[in-house]
Motif scaffolding. Structure first.
Motif, PDB file in Angstrom:
ATOM      1  N   ALA A  31      28.027 -52.870 174.802  1.00  0.00           N
ATOM      2  CA  ALA A  31      28.482 -53.502 176.124  1.00  0.00           C
ATOM      3  C   ALA A  31      29.327 -53.170 177.021  1.00  0.00           C
ATOM      4  CB  ALA A  31      29.462 -54.642 174.933  1.00  0.00           C
ATOM      5  N   GLU A  32      29.678 -53.228 177.912  1.00  0.00           N
ATOM      6  CA  GLU A  32      30.440 -52.635 178.964  1.00  0.00           C
ATOM      7  C   GLU A  32      31.322 -53.385 179.804  1.00  0.00           C
ATOM      8  OE1 GLU A  32      28.120 -49.347 181.527  1.00  0.00           O
ATOM      9  OE2 GLU A  32      26.284 -50.279 181.736  1.00  0.00           O
ATOM     10  N   ALA A  33      32.259 -52.694 180.137  1.00  0.00           N
ATOM     11  CA  ALA A  33      32.479 -54.287 181.196  1.00  0.00           C
ATOM     12  C   ALA A  33      33.389 -53.154 182.622  1.00  0.00           C
ATOM     13  CB  ALA A  33      33.882 -54.545 180.257  1.00  0.00           C
ATOM     14  N   ASP A  34      33.956 -53.317 183.497  1.00  0.00           N
ATOM     15  CA  ASP A  34      35.002 -52.246 184.977  1.00  0.00           C
ATOM     16  C   ASP A  34      35.053 -51.733 183.791  1.00  0.00           C
ATOM     17  OD1 ASP A  34      32.798 -53.942 186.819  1.00  0.00           O
ATOM     18  OD2 ASP A  34      34.264 -55.813 186.798  1.00  0.00           O
ATOM     19  N   ASP A  35      36.179 -52.203 183.033  1.00  0.00           N
ATOM     20  CA  ASP A  35      37.564 -51.207 182.308  1.00  0.00           C
ATOM     21  C   ASP A  35      36.984 -50.501 180.808  1.00  0.00           C
ATOM     22  OD1 ASP A  35      37.560 -53.930 181.266  1.00  0.00           O
ATOM     23  OD2 ASP A  35      39.666 -53.519 181.634  1.00  0.00           O
ATOM     24  N   TYR A  36      36.217 -51.081 180.366  1.00  0.00           N
ATOM     25  CA  TYR A  36      35.248 -49.981 178.798  1.00  0.00           C
ATOM     26  C   TYR A  36      34.256 -50.363 178.593  1.00  0.00           C
ATOM     27  CZ  TYR A  36      35.178 -55.508 176.988  1.00  0.00           C
ATOM     28  OH  TYR A  36      34.664 -56.553 176.806  1.00  0.00           O
ATOM     29  N   ILE A  37      34.106 -49.882 177.125  1.00  0.00           N
ATOM     30  CA  ILE A  37      32.151 -49.398 176.949  1.00  0.00           C
ATOM     31  C   ILE A  37      32.014 -50.059 175.695  1.00  0.00           C
ATOM     32  CG2 ILE A  37      32.246 -47.269 177.052  1.00  0.00           C
ATOM     33  CD1 ILE A  37      29.685 -47.281 178.094  1.00  0.00           C
ATOM     34  N   VAL A  38      31.098 -50.288 175.277  1.00  0.00           N
ATOM     35  CA  VAL A  38      31.868 -50.205 173.903  1.00  0.00           C
ATOM     36  C   VAL A  38      30.118 -49.951 172.831  1.00  0.00           C
ATOM     37  CG1 VAL A  38      31.763 -51.743 171.745  1.00  0.00           C
ATOM     38  CG2 VAL A  38      32.667 -52.536 174.114  1.00  0.00           C
ATOM     39  N   VAL A  39      30.129 -49.370 172.527  1.00  0.00           N
ATOM     40  CA  VAL A  39      29.099 -48.099 171.533  1.00  0.00           C
ATOM     41  C   VAL A  39      28.814 -48.380 169.740  1.00  0.00           C
ATOM     42  CG1 VAL A  39      28.720 -46.384 173.088  1.00  0.00           C
ATOM     43  CG2 VAL A  39      30.182 -45.756 171.087  1.00  0.00           C
ATOM     44  N   VAL A  40      28.393 -48.651 169.089  1.00  0.00           N
ATOM     45  CA  VAL A  40      27.928 -48.325 167.451  1.00  0.00           C
ATOM     46  C   VAL A  40      27.343 -47.257 167.291  1.00  0.00           C
ATOM     47  CG1 VAL A  40      26.815 -49.622 165.884  1.00  0.00           C
ATOM     48  CG2 VAL A  40      27.837 -51.047 167.852  1.00  0.00           C
ATOM     49  N   ASN A  41      27.567 -46.819 166.224  1.00  0.00           N
ATOM     50  CA  ASN A  41      26.839 -45.545 164.952  1.00  0.00           C
ATOM     51  C   ASN A  41      27.548 -45.600 163.289  1.00  0.00           C
ATOM     52  OD1 ASN A  41      28.803 -44.059 164.317  1.00  0.00           O
ATOM     53  ND2 ASN A  41      29.715 -43.494 165.972  1.00  0.00           N
ATOM     54  N   ARG A  42      25.960 -45.574 163.150  1.00  0.00           N
ATOM     55  CA  ARG A  42      25.694 -45.516 161.417  1.00  0.00           C
ATOM     56  C   ARG A  42      24.935 -44.235 161.320  1.00  0.00           C
ATOM     57  NH1 ARG A  42      21.856 -49.854 160.254  1.00  0.00           N
ATOM     58  NH2 ARG A  42      20.433 -49.130 161.069  1.00  0.00           N
ATOM     59  N   ARG A  43      25.802 -42.815 160.340  1.00  0.00           N
ATOM     60  CA  ARG A  43      25.521 -42.574 160.711  1.00  0.00           C
ATOM     61  C   ARG A  43      25.126 -41.160 161.072  1.00  0.00           C
ATOM     62  NH1 ARG A  43      25.791 -40.514 155.496  1.00  0.00           N
ATOM     63  NH2 ARG A  43      24.485 -39.064 156.054  1.00  0.00           N
ATOM     64  N   THR A  44      26.298 -41.408 162.058  1.00  0.00           N
ATOM     65  CA  THR A  44      25.756 -39.798 162.633  1.00  0.00           C
ATOM     66  C   THR A  44      26.304 -39.110 162.748  1.00  0.00           C
ATOM     67  OG1 THR A  44      25.998 -42.236 164.666  1.00  0.00           O
ATOM     68  CG2 THR A  44      26.585 -39.625 165.737  1.00  0.00           C
ATOM     69  N   LYS A  45      25.376 -37.898 162.896  1.00  0.00           N
ATOM     70  CA  LYS A  45      25.944 -35.985 163.224  1.00  0.00           C
ATOM     71  C   LYS A  45      26.824 -36.339 163.802  1.00  0.00           C
ATOM     72  CE  LYS A  45      24.004 -31.778 162.615  1.00  0.00           C
ATOM     73  NZ  LYS A  45      22.708 -31.265 163.002  1.00  0.00           N
ATOM     74  N   VAL A  46      28.382 -35.558 163.102  1.00  0.00           N
ATOM     75  CA  VAL A  46      29.209 -35.332 163.842  1.00  0.00           C
ATOM     76  C   VAL A  46      29.198 -33.921 164.105  1.00  0.00           C
ATOM     77  CG1 VAL A  46      32.013 -35.850 164.574  1.00  0.00           C
ATOM     78  CG2 VAL A  46      30.380 -37.210 163.665  1.00  0.00           C
ATOM     79  N   ILE A  47      29.130 -33.010 164.914  1.00  0.00           N
ATOM     80  CA  ILE A  47      29.621 -31.441 165.122  1.00  0.00           C
ATOM     81  C   ILE A  47      31.246 -31.406 165.602  1.00  0.00           C
ATOM     82  CG2 ILE A  47      28.479 -29.330 166.707  1.00  0.00           C
ATOM     83  CD1 ILE A  47      26.023 -31.236 166.936  1.00  0.00           C
ATOM     84  N   GLU A  48      31.405 -30.531 164.648  1.00  0.00           N
ATOM     85  CA  GLU A  48      32.711 -29.678 164.720  1.00  0.00           C
ATOM     86  C   GLU A  48      32.631 -28.617 165.852  1.00  0.00           C
ATOM     87  OE1 GLU A  48      35.609 -31.576 164.054  1.00  0.00           O
ATOM     88  OE2 GLU A  48      34.549 -32.624 162.471  1.00  0.00           O
ATOM     89  N   SER A  49      33.380 -27.943 166.849  1.00  0.00           N
ATOM     90  CA  SER A  49      34.071 -27.125 167.642  1.00  0.00           C
ATOM     91  C   SER A  49      33.738 -25.612 166.880  1.00  0.00           C
ATOM     92  CB  SER A  49      35.559 -26.952 168.174  1.00  0.00           C
ATOM     93  OG  SER A  49      36.132 -26.527 166.956  1.00  0.00           O
ATOM     94  N   ASN A  50      33.375 -25.481 165.812  1.00  0.00           N
ATOM     95  CA  ASN A  50      33.930 -25.125 165.228  1.00  0.00           C
ATOM     96  C   ASN A  50      32.348 -24.317 164.312  1.00  0.00           C
ATOM     97  OD1 ASN A  50      33.716 -26.483 162.274  1.00  0.00           O
ATOM     98  ND2 ASN A  50      35.002 -25.617 161.731  1.00  0.00           N
ATOM     99  N   GLY A  51      31.157 -25.828 164.463  1.00  0.00           N
ATOM    100  CA  GLY A  51      30.132 -25.019 164.558  1.00  0.00           C
ATOM    101  C   GLY A  51      29.504 -26.636 163.392  1.00  0.00           C
ATOM    102  N   ARG A  52      30.645 -26.574 161.991  1.00  0.00           N
ATOM    103  CA  ARG A  52      30.175 -27.336 160.816  1.00  0.00           C
ATOM    104  C   ARG A  52      29.839 -28.903 161.508  1.00  0.00           C
ATOM    105  NH1 ARG A  52      35.119 -25.075 157.094  1.00  0.00           N
ATOM    106  NH2 ARG A  52      33.774 -22.952 157.539  1.00  0.00           N
ATOM    107  N   PHE A  53      29.383 -29.275 160.378  1.00  0.00           N
ATOM    108  CA  PHE A  53      29.155 -30.476 161.003  1.00  0.00           C
ATOM    109  C   PHE A  53      28.906 -31.583 159.515  1.00  0.00           C
ATOM    110  CE2 PHE A  53      24.754 -28.325 159.776  1.00  0.00           C
ATOM    111  CZ  PHE A  53      24.164 -29.823 159.510  1.00  0.00           C
ATOM    112  N   TRP A  54      29.033 -32.798 159.553  1.00  0.00           N
ATOM    113  CA  TRP A  54      28.526 -33.878 159.314  1.00  0.00           C
ATOM    114  C   TRP A  54      28.454 -35.707 159.191  1.00  0.00           C
ATOM    115  CZ3 TRP A  54      32.087 -38.001 160.417  1.00  0.00           C
ATOM    116  CH2 TRP A  54      32.978 -37.946 161.106  1.00  0.00           C
ATOM    117  N   HIS A  55      27.937 -35.830 158.595  1.00  0.00           N
ATOM    118  CA  HIS A  55      28.214 -37.584 159.325  1.00  0.00           C
ATOM    119  C   HIS A  55      28.514 -38.787 158.640  1.00  0.00           C
ATOM    120  CE1 HIS A  55      24.001 -35.023 159.067  1.00  0.00           C
ATOM    121  NE2 HIS A  55      23.179 -36.321 159.936  1.00  0.00           N
ATOM    122  N   THR A  56      28.732 -39.475 160.125  1.00  0.00           N
ATOM    123  CA  THR A  56      29.465 -40.574 159.668  1.00  0.00           C
ATOM    124  C   THR A  56      29.397 -41.137 158.289  1.00  0.00           C
ATOM    125  OG1 THR A  56      28.443 -41.859 160.245  1.00  0.00           O
ATOM    126  CG2 THR A  56      30.078 -40.384 162.481  1.00  0.00           C
TER     127      THR A  56
END
Length: 177
Positions: A31-56
């Motif tokens: 969804a998106e509106a003038d003042d916000y956006i809505v996103v969904v994620n599932r089992r998403t890869k997340v990368i930390e600034s030090n290069g390490r990663f994990w999945h939601t």
């Protein structure tokens, strides 16, 4: 603005000194509106600034705002919905990603809407180290209060049904692919 609904985007969070904090590789705009956006994620890869990663671990529905200094994540657990709120700059979006600055202060909201403010020490350390301007500190504290008020009043999007509706919409769209 052309609609992003149904598209996958990357999310990048930064710190006040412009250093990269964290990247979510993929989130689907529902969804998106003038003042916000809505996103969904599932089992998403997340990368930390030090290069390490994990999945939601759990699926989530996240609201990013253009006129508020926070974002709100509805986390779908087995039999409950929790919220995790970040005090953060309004988002910007470009060809690369949705981007915002994370200001450390967080609020964890459990299923019954009781909540706890987190990371005050980290915020205090960073506001000194990165020399947050007085106006910024006052905005962040005010927005923290606005966020608490929204939680207490169960204002949008603090509604379990809204989180479920967006997640179900995401699942239906995935089934259509």
């Amino acid at each position: 603005m052309s609609t992003l609904v149904g598209k996958n985007i990357q999310i990048q969070s930064y710190k006040h000194d412009e250093t990269l904090h964290r990247i979510w590789e993929k989130a689907t705009v529902v969804a998106e509106a003038d003042d916000y956006i809505v996103v969904v994620n599932r089992r998403t890869k997340v990368i930390e600034s030090n290069g390490r990663f994990w999945h939601t671990r759990e699926p989530s529905v996240t609201w990013f705002f253009t006129d508020h200094w926070f974002n709100i994540i509805g986390i779908i657990k087995k039999n409950e919905i929790h919220f995790y709120c970040n005090i953060a700059s309004p988002f910007v979006i470009d060809d690369e990603a949705l981007k915002y600055i994370d200001y450390d202060l967080d609020i964890k909201v459990v299923d019954d809407f009781s909540y706890t403010t987190l990371d005050r020490n980290e915020y205090n350390k960073h506001k000194m180290k990165m020399e947050y301007p007085i106006e910024l500190k006052s905005i962040l504290e005010r927005e923290l209060s606005v966020l608490k008020e929204r939680i207490e009043q169960r204002s949008y999007p603090f509604d379990h049904e809204v989180v479920k509706q967006y997640y179900n919409q995401y699942l239906e769209e995935k089934d259509d692919e």
